[in-house]
Design an enzyme around this catalytic site. Sequence first.
Site, PDB file in Angstrom:
ATOM      1  N   ARG A  57       0.848  -1.185   0.000  1.00  0.00           N
ATOM      2  CA  ARG A  57       0.000   0.000   0.000  1.00  0.00           C
ATOM      3  C   ARG A  57       0.890   1.244   0.000  1.00  0.00           C
ATOM      4  O   ARG A  57       2.098   1.165   0.188  1.00  0.00           O
ATOM      5  CB  ARG A  57      -0.932   0.002   1.222  1.00  0.00           C
ATOM      6  CG  ARG A  57      -0.154  -0.205   2.517  1.00  0.00           C
ATOM      7  CD  ARG A  57      -0.660   0.570   3.679  1.00  0.00           C
ATOM      8  NE  ARG A  57      -0.600   1.995   3.486  1.00  0.00           N
ATOM      9  CZ  ARG A  57       0.506   2.747   3.656  1.00  0.00           C
ATOM     10  NH1 ARG A  57       1.682   2.212   3.960  1.00  0.00           N
ATOM     11  NH2 ARG A  57       0.454   4.059   3.485  1.00  0.00           N
ATOM     12  N   GLY A  58       0.206   2.399  -0.164  1.00  0.00           N
ATOM     13  CA  GLY A  58       0.934   3.644  -0.332  1.00  0.00           C
ATOM     14  C   GLY A  58       1.076   3.838  -1.839  1.00  0.00           C
ATOM     15  O   GLY A  58       1.544   2.929  -2.534  1.00  0.00           O
ATOM     16  N   ARG A 100      -7.501  -1.276  -6.976  1.00  0.00           N
ATOM     17  CA  ARG A 100      -7.851  -0.125  -6.132  1.00  0.00           C
ATOM     18  C   ARG A 100      -8.042   1.080  -7.049  1.00  0.00           C
ATOM     19  O   ARG A 100      -7.281   1.246  -8.002  1.00  0.00           O
ATOM     20  CB  ARG A 100      -6.757   0.192  -5.099  1.00  0.00           C
ATOM     21  CG  ARG A 100      -6.686  -0.827  -3.967  1.00  0.00           C
ATOM     22  CD  ARG A 100      -5.778  -0.349  -2.842  1.00  0.00           C
ATOM     23  NE  ARG A 100      -6.440   0.578  -1.952  1.00  0.00           N
ATOM     24  CZ  ARG A 100      -5.802   1.256  -0.986  1.00  0.00           C
ATOM     25  NH1 ARG A 100      -4.505   1.115  -0.817  1.00  0.00           N
ATOM     26  NH2 ARG A 100      -6.473   2.079  -0.191  1.00  0.00           N
ATOM     27  N   GLN A 207      -2.974   2.887   9.826  1.00  0.00           N
ATOM     28  CA  GLN A 207      -1.637   2.954   9.215  1.00  0.00           C
ATOM     29  C   GLN A 207      -0.701   3.859  10.014  1.00  0.00           C
ATOM     30  O   GLN A 207       0.510   3.673   9.989  1.00  0.00           O
ATOM     31  CB  GLN A 207      -1.714   3.476   7.767  1.00  0.00           C
ATOM     32  CG  GLN A 207      -2.340   2.517   6.784  1.00  0.00           C
ATOM     33  CD  GLN A 207      -3.806   2.847   6.566  1.00  0.00           C
ATOM     34  OE1 GLN A 207      -4.478   3.335   7.474  1.00  0.00           O
ATOM     35  NE2 GLN A 207      -4.310   2.576   5.380  1.00  0.00           N
ATOM     36  N   ASP A 248      -2.638  10.482  -2.591  1.00  0.00           N
ATOM     37  CA  ASP A 248      -2.911   9.369  -3.512  1.00  0.00           C
ATOM     38  C   ASP A 248      -3.230   9.866  -4.917  1.00  0.00           C
ATOM     39  O   ASP A 248      -3.017   9.153  -5.888  1.00  0.00           O
ATOM     40  CB  ASP A 248      -4.063   8.540  -2.951  1.00  0.00           C
ATOM     41  CG  ASP A 248      -3.654   7.945  -1.614  1.00  0.00           C
ATOM     42  OD1 ASP A 248      -3.108   6.832  -1.593  1.00  0.00           O
ATOM     43  OD2 ASP A 248      -3.807   8.627  -0.591  1.00  0.00           O
ATOM     44  N   ASN A 258      -6.253  12.095  -0.011  1.00  0.00           N
ATOM     45  CA  ASN A 258      -5.352  11.342   0.866  1.00  0.00           C
ATOM     46  C   ASN A 258      -6.233  10.579   1.854  1.00  0.00           C
ATOM     47  O   ASN A 258      -7.465  10.718   1.865  1.00  0.00           O
ATOM     48  CB  ASN A 258      -4.380  12.289   1.586  1.00  0.00           C
ATOM     49  CG  ASN A 258      -3.253  11.540   2.273  1.00  0.00           C
ATOM     50  OD1 ASN A 258      -2.626  10.666   1.676  1.00  0.00           O
ATOM     51  ND2 ASN A 258      -2.984  11.846   3.544  1.00  0.00           N
ATOM     52  N   LYS A 259      -5.591   9.796   2.685  1.00  0.00           N
ATOM     53  CA  LYS A 259      -6.306   8.934   3.636  1.00  0.00           C
ATOM     54  C   LYS A 259      -7.402   9.694   4.379  1.00  0.00           C
ATOM     55  O   LYS A 259      -7.219  10.842   4.776  1.00  0.00           O
ATOM     56  CB  LYS A 259      -5.290   8.364   4.618  1.00  0.00           C
ATOM     57  CG  LYS A 259      -5.823   7.412   5.642  1.00  0.00           C
ATOM     58  CD  LYS A 259      -6.553   6.236   5.060  1.00  0.00           C
ATOM     59  CE  LYS A 259      -5.710   5.486   4.038  1.00  0.00           C
ATOM     60  NZ  LYS A 259      -6.424   4.400   3.361  1.00  0.00           N
TER      61      LYS A 259
END
EC number: 5.3.1.23
Length: 358
Positions: A57-58, A100, A207, A248, A258-259
């Site tokens: 991930r990332g 994703r 995370q 992202d 982003n998250k």
Amino acid sequence: MEKFMEVGATVIQSVRLDEEKDALIILDQTLLPNEKRFLEIKKMEDLWEAIHSLRVRGAPAIGIAAGYGAYLGIKDSAATTFADLYEEFKKVRDYLGSSRPTAVNLFWALDRMEARLKEEADQSVESIKDALKSEAEKIRMEDEQVCEAIGNYALSLLEPGWGILTHCNAGTIATAKYGTALAPIYLGQAEGYDFKVYADETRPLLQGARLTAWELKEAGVDVTLICDNMASIVMKEGRIQAVLVGCDRVAANGDAANKIGTSGVAIMAKHYQIPFYVCAPLSTIDMTCSAGEKIHIELRSEEEITSKWYEKPMAPAGVKAYNPCFDVTDHELITAIITEKGIAYPPYHESLSTMFNK
Ligand SMILES: CSC[C@H]1O[C@H](OP(=O)(O)O)[C@H](O)[C@@H]1O
């Protein structure tokens, strides 16, 4: 690179190709911080699952994995012509591309692999395969340099002793090395900056708690874990002088996905007049996407909120839950976007375009 080693940080490659085993080696990030286990991935189905389940991930690490995946997916092809090989490649591309939706690096890497494949159209099938392997390796190696450059630009905005808040994990394991938002922390540590990092735990997949707190602690960085709803108090208490986050997908107007929870942090930072920086490789900037509302936000399973990380369910059985994985921070809340080509300030359409022409 040496600076990074000097500070004793976790020098760990979260994604790499093992040529002898003909496999992609992935650090299973879902098991951290309790277990450091590497997976050997050979099948496309396993890679799809690893991306989908956030084992890898990332945004940059997903792109690197997709690059290698595109190669592994056609490596054993029996095709004898470019046209047949290309048909197989397209199936792999579309399949991995469905793992994703939000991080643009996945599509950026697959597009780059496709472009390389087409460039080699008049070569033999075997040499096209070799070219794809070297392109995937290039994507990974370039990411190290990109992250180091982002780290140096970001460091130029920070001062020794500052308190830095970060959200989610944009560290070394989310990239080839250094991370994006954490790169200046590592580079600064080597210069004696003595940052105090506050890591939001970053619900629901944690995370920040599992990954950021882990990798910074391993590196000997002064890191303090907080719950997401504590960001306001640490800002109000004067503990935070800058916020650094990864991203992202950045739209052409500077809106940044982003998250989930990042936009709330940005709103608070503005309230407390704390600079809010987004660290973004050019591979994460999507100039074809005009504004944040066009970014596809991944919805994940309700179970990640209700029970995933607990021995017993933390919510009543059958309760409805809503689990968007990312949010979009409005460009007006972002002080600057830090890329490997320099620091972009508003108006972003103009400054980001300039970065692509450097
Ligand atoms: C350095 S990329 C950053 C990044 O990855 C995140 O998402 P996920 O864990 O779902 O892949 C996140 O939004 C980050 O900041």
